[in-house]
Design a protein around this motif. Structure first.
Motif, short mmCIF file in Angstrom:
data_model
loop_
_atom_site.label_atom_id
_atom_site.label_comp_id
_atom_site.label_asym_id
_atom_site.label_seq_id
_atom_site.Cartn_x
_atom_site.Cartn_y
_atom_site.Cartn_z
N VAL A 142 0.83 -1.21 0.00
CA VAL A 142 0.00 0.00 0.00
C VAL A 142 0.86 1.25 0.00
O VAL A 142 1.86 1.34 0.74
N ILE A 143 0.46 2.24 -0.81
CA ILE A 143 1.03 3.58 -0.75
C ILE A 143 -0.10 4.53 -0.38
O ILE A 143 -1.18 4.50 -0.99
N LEU A 144 0.15 5.36 0.62
CA LEU A 144 -0.81 6.39 1.02
C LEU A 144 -0.17 7.76 0.88
O LEU A 144 0.93 7.99 1.41
N ASN A 145 -0.82 8.65 0.16
CA ASN A 145 -0.38 10.03 0.05
C ASN A 145 -1.28 10.91 0.90
O ASN A 145 -2.33 10.48 1.37
N VAL A 146 -0.87 12.16 1.07
CA VAL A 146 -1.65 13.08 1.89
C VAL A 146 -2.00 14.32 1.09
O VAL A 146 -1.11 15.05 0.62
N GLY A 147 -3.29 14.55 0.90
CA GLY A 147 -3.79 15.72 0.18
C GLY A 147 -4.42 16.72 1.14
O GLY A 147 -3.97 16.90 2.27
N TRP A 148 -5.52 17.32 0.72
CA TRP A 148 -6.21 18.35 1.52
C TRP A 148 -7.66 18.39 1.08
O TRP A 148 -7.94 18.44 -0.12
N ASP A 149 -8.57 18.37 2.02
CA ASP A 149 -9.99 18.26 1.65
C ASP A 149 -10.48 19.46 0.85
O ASP A 149 -11.35 19.33 0.00
N GLN A 150 -9.92 20.65 1.07
CA GLN A 150 -10.43 21.83 0.38
C GLN A 150 -9.78 22.07 -0.98
O GLN A 150 -10.13 23.03 -1.67
N ALA A 151 -8.86 21.21 -1.37
CA ALA A 151 -8.23 21.37 -2.69
C ALA A 151 -9.25 21.23 -3.80
O ALA A 151 -9.08 21.80 -4.89
N THR A 152 -10.31 20.46 -3.57
CA THR A 152 -11.29 20.23 -4.63
C THR A 152 -12.25 21.39 -4.82
O THR A 152 -12.81 21.55 -5.91
N GLY A 166 -11.51 24.72 -3.32
CA GLY A 166 -10.79 25.98 -3.22
C GLY A 166 -11.04 26.72 -1.93
O GLY A 166 -12.06 26.52 -1.26
N MET A 167 -10.09 27.59 -1.58
CA MET A 167 -10.22 28.45 -0.41
C MET A 167 -9.53 29.77 -0.73
O MET A 167 -8.42 29.78 -1.27
N ALA A 168 -10.18 30.87 -0.42
CA ALA A 168 -9.64 32.19 -0.75
C ALA A 168 -8.36 32.48 0.03
O ALA A 168 -8.18 31.99 1.15
N GLY A 169 -7.50 33.29 -0.57
CA GLY A 169 -6.30 33.74 0.12
C GLY A 169 -5.04 33.02 -0.33
O GLY A 169 -5.09 32.03 -1.07
N ASP A 170 -3.90 33.53 0.12
CA ASP A 170 -2.61 32.97 -0.27
C ASP A 170 -2.49 31.49 0.10
O ASP A 170 -2.04 30.68 -0.72
N SER A 171 -2.87 31.15 1.32
CA SER A 171 -2.73 29.77 1.75
C SER A 171 -3.61 28.84 0.92
O SER A 171 -3.18 27.74 0.53
N GLY A 172 -4.83 29.27 0.65
CA GLY A 172 -5.72 28.46 -0.17
C GLY A 172 -5.18 28.24 -1.56
O GLY A 172 -5.24 27.14 -2.11
N GLU A 173 -4.62 29.31 -2.15
CA GLU A 173 -4.06 29.19 -3.50
C GLU A 173 -2.86 28.26 -3.53
O GLU A 173 -2.70 27.43 -4.44
N MET A 174 -2.00 28.37 -2.50
CA MET A 174 -0.81 27.52 -2.45
C MET A 174 -1.17 26.07 -2.20
O MET A 174 -0.80 25.17 -2.96
N PHE A 175 -1.88 25.82 -1.12
CA PHE A 175 -2.15 24.45 -0.73
C PHE A 175 -3.15 23.78 -1.65
O PHE A 175 -3.09 22.56 -1.86
N GLY A 176 -4.08 24.55 -2.21
CA GLY A 176 -4.99 23.98 -3.18
C GLY A 176 -4.25 23.45 -4.39
O GLY A 176 -4.53 22.36 -4.90
N THR A 177 -3.28 24.23 -4.87
CA THR A 177 -2.48 23.82 -6.02
C THR A 177 -1.60 22.61 -5.70
O THR A 177 -1.57 21.62 -6.44
N ILE A 178 -0.90 22.70 -4.57
CA ILE A 178 0.06 21.65 -4.20
C ILE A 178 -0.65 20.34 -3.88
O ILE A 178 -0.31 19.27 -4.41
N LYS A 179 -1.64 20.39 -3.01
CA LYS A 179 -2.31 19.16 -2.61
C LYS A 179 -3.22 18.64 -3.72
O LYS A 179 -3.43 17.42 -3.83
#
Length: 273
Positions: free
Chosen positions: A154-164, A166-179
């Protein structure tokens, strides 16, 4: 009294690697795996002392534990880390790509947007992809002769629930893109490695790690309002989900993004009392 682990949830005899496991979610996953019977490789970028502390805690569960350090932004170092981790226990049954760049606390919090994004890309995306591809091929070769679908690696990766969404702001733009990139990669990798390796992605929501402990009243309130269960998640919540996905109980689950957020509350409902 410890609750017995159901036979389908046991990881007895498994060899696991958890990147970024010297604290937070990674530490909780390493502990949960060991409690379920797995031997574990603890990984940290630089903080050996903290990683060794986690290793000592895990050893109290009677499992074999090793500590390896590696800056996953360095391709050569990551390649060596993969080889060393594989050889530590003579193979790997479970690999968790949990390591992520911390750009929200400490000195990195003062970096420019571009510098933060570059570090996140190097560690969270490229690090995850390099390790997954390398380890995935090793797992595929090792698992190919086996016909026991219940014990697939098994391989498990870690994403982010709000990547699908979106979330406003710098953090949302960064982590949405990355995750979002990590989540998309997971789905493709699952197809590449099928049917010999299962690949899934954990997508945590508001989890109370170091950043959450220092978060402002606004963010604390928002985290509670955006969960249907009305609370922050804990690293242990994520760890229990990881243990399930790594176990034979999840033997027919692959290529999935699994939100761990207490149920996301959408729209204006998240802003109301």
């Amino acid at each position: 009294m410890t609750t017995p682990v159901p036979s389908s949830m046991t990881l007895a005899g498994c060899r696991a690697v958890v990147t970024g496991s010297s604290s937070g979610i990674g530490r909780a996953i390493a502990w949960e795996f060991a409690a379920s019977g797995a031997d574990v490789v603890i990984h940290a970028g630089r903080r050996r002392e903290r990683a060794e502390q986690v290793a000592e805690e895990v050893r109290t569960l009677g499992r074999e534990v090793r500590v390896l350090l590696c800056d996953l932004a360095d391709p050569d170092a990551a390649e060596k880390f993969a080889a060393d981790a594989w050889s530590t226990f003579g193979g790997v049954d479970i690999w968790v790509n949990n390591a992520g760049a911390d750009v929200l606390t400490g000195e990195a919090a003062r970096w420019s947007f571009d510098d933060k994004l570059q570090r996140l890309w190097q560690v969270d995306v490229l690090g995850t992809m390099r390790l997954s591809r390398t380890i995935g091929e090793r797992m595929k070769r090792a698992a190919a002769p086996s016909n026991d679908e219940r014990q697939l690696p098994v391989i498990l990766n870690v994403g982010w629930d709000q990547a699908t969404q979106g979330m406003a702001g710098d953090s949302g733009e960064m982590f949405g893109t990355i995750k979002g990139a990590v989540m998309a990669f997971t789905k493709s990798l699952a197809q590449t490695l099928a049917p010999h390796v299962r690949v899934n992605c954990l997508a945590p929501g508001w989890i109370r790690t170091a950043w959450g402990d220092e978060a402002s009243t606004y963010w604390r309130t928002r985290a509670e309002r955006e969960s249907l269960l009305g609370r922050w998640g804990t690293p242990e919540d994520v760890a229990r989900a990881a243990c399930f996905l790594a176990s034979p109980a999840a033997s027919f689950i692959s290529g999935q993004i699994v939100p761990i957020n207490g149920g996301f509350r959408y729209g204006d409902a998240a802003k109301s009392d």
